[in-house]
Design an enzyme around this catalytic site. Structure first.
Site, PDB file in Angstrom:
ATOM      1  N   CYS A  65      22.030  -1.383  37.686  1.00  0.00           N
ATOM      2  CA  CYS A  65      20.607  -1.037  37.630  1.00  0.00           C
ATOM      3  C   CYS A  65      20.511   0.410  37.164  1.00  0.00           C
ATOM      4  O   CYS A  65      21.053   1.319  37.812  1.00  0.00           O
ATOM      5  CB  CYS A  65      19.949  -1.178  39.004  1.00  0.00           C
ATOM      6  SG  CYS A  65      18.268  -0.481  39.010  1.00  0.00           S
ATOM      7  N   HIS A 120      35.808   3.089  31.013  1.00  0.00           N
ATOM      8  CA  HIS A 120      34.607   2.846  30.191  1.00  0.00           C
ATOM      9  C   HIS A 120      33.785   1.665  30.714  1.00  0.00           C
ATOM     10  O   HIS A 120      32.937   1.123  29.998  1.00  0.00           O
ATOM     11  CB  HIS A 120      34.998   2.628  28.732  1.00  0.00           C
ATOM     12  CG  HIS A 120      35.523   3.865  28.087  1.00  0.00           C
ATOM     13  ND1 HIS A 120      36.241   3.861  26.913  1.00  0.00           N
ATOM     14  CD2 HIS A 120      35.447   5.175  28.449  1.00  0.00           C
ATOM     15  CE1 HIS A 120      36.574   5.106  26.591  1.00  0.00           C
ATOM     16  NE2 HIS A 120      36.112   5.914  27.499  1.00  0.00           N
ATOM     17  N   GLU A 180      50.912   0.805  14.667  1.00  0.00           N
ATOM     18  CA  GLU A 180      50.937   1.803  13.577  1.00  0.00           C
ATOM     19  C   GLU A 180      50.785   3.209  14.124  1.00  0.00           C
ATOM     20  O   GLU A 180      50.508   3.406  15.303  1.00  0.00           O
ATOM     21  CB  GLU A 180      49.786   1.514  12.590  1.00  0.00           C
ATOM     22  CG  GLU A 180      48.428   1.658  13.235  1.00  0.00           C
ATOM     23  CD  GLU A 180      47.276   1.254  12.301  1.00  0.00           C
ATOM     24  OE1 GLU A 180      46.132   1.542  12.672  1.00  0.00           O
ATOM     25  OE2 GLU A 180      47.549   0.652  11.245  1.00  0.00           O
ATOM     26  N   ALA A 225      51.951  -5.401  20.522  1.00  0.00           N
ATOM     27  CA  ALA A 225      52.016  -5.188  21.972  1.00  0.00           C
ATOM     28  C   ALA A 225      52.743  -6.315  22.698  1.00  0.00           C
ATOM     29  O   ALA A 225      53.555  -6.069  23.596  1.00  0.00           O
ATOM     30  CB  ALA A 225      50.603  -5.029  22.534  1.00  0.00           C
TER      31      ALA A 225
END
Ligand code: BV8
Length: 240
Positions: free
Chosen positions: A121, A113, A209, A225
């Protein structure tokens, strides 16, 4: 001479792995989407409509990421250790745009991502290191135009990066581990099924969870974690 093939590992991480480093997740009660409307700050349409708002949103996150108190935590460090000591291939695929995996020492890494510390640009597609704010009036080095520089991140409705490499690795891996991701954003949420498609990979979810995709995993480990990732990595390495 029989070539000892070592199992290949693909690790997918989400915002949950950086939470204990002080970076907000998206969907937790105090998460980013609790304070910002995703349609206002993380879509190409939003950037066309109000580039100032979008730049402010990412400039603020970039400044926070560069503040001295934000650093890799034991979960990031354990994964870098896994990459160093695992006899086979380890590919890290992160949805996170922070640089905490690199700062922990991970090298074989895909930011599917994008990256907060890079600008792109919008006209030429060229990518630049960017540590400071992106200003609306500044001109891009390639086209010498103002307003073309945008954060090098993948917005909703845009194609994630390096999908070919990711799917190839999912198709050949023997172990798929998902850490600190809610499994609500595609195509990342579908990687566990892709890994299982060949019937080869064992799939493990590490999260504080249950998530939307928990039922799709062979095994789940519940906890923060910084505690469960080092434990799980030690267990893996002790077996090989
Ligand atoms: C695309 C960058 C197509 C910017 C991000 C199929 C079905 C439904 C919808 C879709 C679909 N396919 C596509 C879509 C649309 C959309 C999507 O998935 N929408 C969702 C919301 C329904 N997907 C897209 O638009 C993607 N693009 O599909 O393109 C295409 C095809 C061809 C040609 C052109 C286009 C692009 C999506 C990427 C968007 N950009 N980020 C930025 O960061 O600002 S997404 C962003 O949100 C993150 O990168 C991440 O991916 C996602 C957040 O998820 P998580 O990381 O999992 O974080 P979250 O807060 O949700 O959960 C945290 C978890 O950690 C929780 O489970 C929590 O319990 C846990 N946790 C918390 N603390 C801890 C912990 N765990 C352990 N320890 C702790 N301490």
């Amino acid at each position: 001479m029989h070539q000892q093939i070592h199992p290949g590992v693909v690790v997918l991480t989400g915002a949950g792995i950086s939470k204990e480093s002080g970076l907000h997740t998206f969907r937790d009660p105090d998460g980013i989407w609790a304070r910002y409307d995703v349609e206002e700050v993380a879509t190409p349409e939003a950037f066309r409509r109000n580039p100032a708002l979008v730049q402010d949103f990412y400039n603020a996150r970039r400044r926070q990421l560069r503040s001295p108190e934000i650093c890799p935590n034991p979960a990031h460090l354990a994964l870098a250790d896994l990459e160093r000591r695992w006899p086979g291939e380890v590919l890290m695929v992160t949805q996170n745009i922070d640089d905490l995996h690199e700062r922990a020492g991970t090298r074989n890494l895909i930011h599917m991502h994008g990256e907060l510390l890079k600008a792109r640009c919008a006209r030429s597609g060229r990518v630049y290191e960017r540590l400071g704010d992106i200003k609306l009036e500044e001109r891009c080095p390639c086209c010498n135009l103002a307003g073309t520089l945008r954060p090098h991140v993948v917005w909703f409705g845009e194609m994630p990066l390096e999908m070919g490499r990711i799917f190839a690795a999912l198709g050949r891996c023997d172990l798929f581990i998902a850490i600190g991701t809610s499994g609500q954003v595609h195509p990342a949420a579908g990687f566990v099924e892709e890994a299982r498609r060949g019937g080869r990979a064992r799939t493990v979810e590490l999260n504080v969870e249950e998530t939307a995709i928990s039922p799709l995993f062979h095994e789940r480990v519940t906890g923060a974690a910084t505690r469960i990732v080092p434990e799980y990595v030690e267990k893996l390495l002790s077996r090989h």
